[in-house]
Structures are given as C-alpha cells and as structure tokens.
Scaffold this motif. Sequence first.
Motif, PDB file in Angstrom:
ATOM      1  N   PRO A  35       0.828  -1.215   0.000  1.00  0.00           N
ATOM      2  CA  PRO A  35       0.000   0.000   0.000  1.00  0.00           C
ATOM      3  C   PRO A  35       0.854   1.254   0.000  1.00  0.00           C
ATOM      4  O   PRO A  35       1.979   1.246   0.488  1.00  0.00           O
ATOM      5  N   ILE A  36       0.324   2.344  -0.550  1.00  0.00           N
ATOM      6  CA  ILE A  36       1.071   3.608  -0.545  1.00  0.00           C
ATOM      7  C   ILE A  36       0.669   4.492   0.617  1.00  0.00           C
ATOM      8  O   ILE A  36       1.240   5.554   0.793  1.00  0.00           O
ATOM      9  N   ALA A  37      -0.309   4.090   1.412  1.00  0.00           N
ATOM     10  CA  ALA A  37      -0.809   4.933   2.495  1.00  0.00           C
ATOM     11  C   ALA A  37       0.061   4.827   3.744  1.00  0.00           C
ATOM     12  O   ALA A  37      -0.446   4.887   4.858  1.00  0.00           O
ATOM     13  N   VAL A  38       1.334   4.691   3.562  1.00  0.00           N
ATOM     14  CA  VAL A  38       2.299   4.704   4.654  1.00  0.00           C
ATOM     15  C   VAL A  38       3.373   5.724   4.282  1.00  0.00           C
ATOM     16  O   VAL A  38       3.526   6.057   3.105  1.00  0.00           O
ATOM     17  N   PRO A  39       4.105   6.262   5.231  1.00  0.00           N
ATOM     18  CA  PRO A  39       5.035   7.367   4.917  1.00  0.00           C
ATOM     19  C   PRO A  39       6.153   7.049   3.926  1.00  0.00           C
ATOM     20  O   PRO A  39       6.543   7.918   3.150  1.00  0.00           O
ATOM     21  N   ALA A  40       6.687   5.832   3.919  1.00  0.00           N
ATOM     22  CA  ALA A  40       7.874   5.544   3.092  1.00  0.00           C
ATOM     23  C   ALA A  40       7.661   5.814   1.600  1.00  0.00           C
ATOM     24  O   ALA A  40       8.493   6.488   0.983  1.00  0.00           O
ATOM     25  N   PRO A  41       6.594   5.314   0.949  1.00  0.00           N
ATOM     26  CA  PRO A  41       6.447   5.594  -0.483  1.00  0.00           C
ATOM     27  C   PRO A  41       6.308   7.080  -0.789  1.00  0.00           C
ATOM     28  O   PRO A  41       6.852   7.570  -1.783  1.00  0.00           O
ATOM     29  N   VAL A  42       5.597   7.809   0.072  1.00  0.00           N
ATOM     30  CA  VAL A  42       5.424   9.250  -0.153  1.00  0.00           C
ATOM     31  C   VAL A  42       6.754   9.965  -0.003  1.00  0.00           C
ATOM     32  O   VAL A  42       7.110  10.824  -0.821  1.00  0.00           O
ATOM     33  N   ARG A  43       7.532   9.597   1.003  1.00  0.00           N
ATOM     34  CA  ARG A  43       8.837  10.226   1.236  1.00  0.00           C
ATOM     35  C   ARG A  43       9.796   9.924   0.087  1.00  0.00           C
ATOM     36  O   ARG A  43      10.421  10.830  -0.476  1.00  0.00           O
ATOM     37  N   VAL A  44       9.920   8.654  -0.277  1.00  0.00           N
ATOM     38  CA  VAL A  44      10.866   8.255  -1.327  1.00  0.00           C
ATOM     39  C   VAL A  44      10.462   8.831  -2.675  1.00  0.00           C
ATOM     40  O   VAL A  44      11.303   9.201  -3.483  1.00  0.00           O
ATOM     41  N   SER A  45       9.164   8.936  -2.920  1.00  0.00           N
ATOM     42  CA  SER A  45       8.694   9.462  -4.209  1.00  0.00           C
ATOM     43  C   SER A  45       8.761  10.978  -4.275  1.00  0.00           C
ATOM     44  O   SER A  45       8.434  11.561  -5.300  1.00  0.00           O
ATOM     45  N   MET A  46       9.194  11.622  -3.188  1.00  0.00           N
ATOM     46  CA  MET A  46       9.237  13.080  -3.095  1.00  0.00           C
ATOM     47  C   MET A  46       7.848  13.671  -3.347  1.00  0.00           C
ATOM     48  O   MET A  46       7.707  14.699  -3.992  1.00  0.00           O
ATOM     49  N   GLY A  47       6.820  13.001  -2.852  1.00  0.00           N
ATOM     50  CA  GLY A  47       5.450  13.483  -2.958  1.00  0.00           C
ATOM     51  C   GLY A  47       4.705  13.047  -4.199  1.00  0.00           C
ATOM     52  O   GLY A  47       3.496  13.224  -4.289  1.00  0.00           O
ATOM     53  N   HIS A  48       5.397  12.469  -5.168  1.00  0.00           N
ATOM     54  CA  HIS A  48       4.735  12.075  -6.413  1.00  0.00           C
ATOM     55  C   HIS A  48       3.733  10.948  -6.213  1.00  0.00           C
ATOM     56  O   HIS A  48       2.821  10.790  -7.026  1.00  0.00           O
ATOM     57  N   ALA A  49       3.867  10.177  -5.134  1.00  0.00           N
ATOM     58  CA  ALA A  49       2.888   9.117  -4.857  1.00  0.00           C
ATOM     59  C   ALA A  49       1.505   9.707  -4.634  1.00  0.00           C
ATOM     60  O   ALA A  49       0.500   9.025  -4.786  1.00  0.00           O
ATOM     61  N   LEU A  50       1.444  10.989  -4.293  1.00  0.00           N
ATOM     62  CA  LEU A  50       0.154  11.649  -4.088  1.00  0.00           C
ATOM     63  C   LEU A  50      -0.371  12.292  -5.363  1.00  0.00           C
ATOM     64  O   LEU A  50      -1.505  12.756  -5.400  1.00  0.00           O
ATOM     65  N   LEU A  51       0.446  12.339  -6.416  1.00  0.00           N
ATOM     66  CA  LEU A  51       0.073  13.045  -7.645  1.00  0.00           C
ATOM     67  C   LEU A  51      -0.197  12.130  -8.832  1.00  0.00           C
ATOM     68  O   LEU A  51      -0.998  12.477  -9.701  1.00  0.00           O
ATOM     69  N   VAL A  52       0.506  11.007  -8.935  1.00  0.00           N
ATOM     70  CA  VAL A  52       0.338  10.109 -10.074  1.00  0.00           C
ATOM     71  C   VAL A  52      -0.860   9.195  -9.805  1.00  0.00           C
ATOM     72  O   VAL A  52      -0.884   8.486  -8.813  1.00  0.00           O
ATOM     73  N   PRO A  53      -1.884   9.232 -10.669  1.00  0.00           N
ATOM     74  CA  PRO A  53      -3.046   8.358 -10.457  1.00  0.00           C
ATOM     75  C   PRO A  53      -2.651   6.885 -10.530  1.00  0.00           C
ATOM     76  O   PRO A  53      -1.810   6.497 -11.326  1.00  0.00           O
ATOM     77  N   TYR A  54      -3.275   6.081  -9.698  1.00  0.00           N
ATOM     78  CA  TYR A  54      -2.974   4.653  -9.680  1.00  0.00           C
ATOM     79  C   TYR A  54      -4.250   3.875  -9.388  1.00  0.00           C
ATOM     80  O   TYR A  54      -5.250   4.421  -8.949  1.00  0.00           O
ATOM     81  N   ALA A  55      -4.184   2.593  -9.655  1.00  0.00           N
ATOM     82  CA  ALA A  55      -5.308   1.700  -9.360  1.00  0.00           C
ATOM     83  C   ALA A  55      -4.756   0.332  -9.014  1.00  0.00           C
ATOM     84  O   ALA A  55      -3.714  -0.070  -9.510  1.00  0.00           O
TER      85      ALA A  55
END
Length: 76
Positions: A35-55
């Motif tokens: 899941p991306i709803a944990v801090p590590a993916p958001v931190r490593v992605s430099m915030g892009h995990a919140l911007l790129v649509p996914y399914a």
Amino acid sequence: MAVLEGVNDHENLGSIFRNAAGLGSTRWCSALAAPIAVPAPVRVSMGHALLVPYAWTGTWPADLEMLRDNGFGCLP
C-alpha cells in the motif's frame, strides 16, 4: 501506463512513483503490491505518490488481457 506486479517493498514503490512522474507516466496500476498509504512511499517518491493516479487490480492476469484487448501494448 505502467503495470506492475508484486512490488512489496514500500521504498521501491516510492521509487517507482518518482520515476513514473519523471518519465511522464500519467497513470499506473498494480497487482499484489504494497500500500502507498504509509510514509515511506510518499517520502521516497518526493510526494509524487500523491500526484500520479494509480489503481489496484484484483483479477490478475485477466486485467492484463483486458488492457491488451483495448489497444495497450505489453512488454514481457
């Protein structure tokens, strides 16, 4: 579009989001990934995990066949 399977490490997932954004990918979907709803993916992605649509997909590999049937090319 990027389609991924079995990415279980949160930091790898964040790196994929960062690279997808850098390469101009407008969306991606994943089967059996962390899941991306944990801090590590958001931190490593430099915030892009919140911007790129996914399914997430639940009917793997049938969804891959659906993408092929709708004109998406698939690489092994």
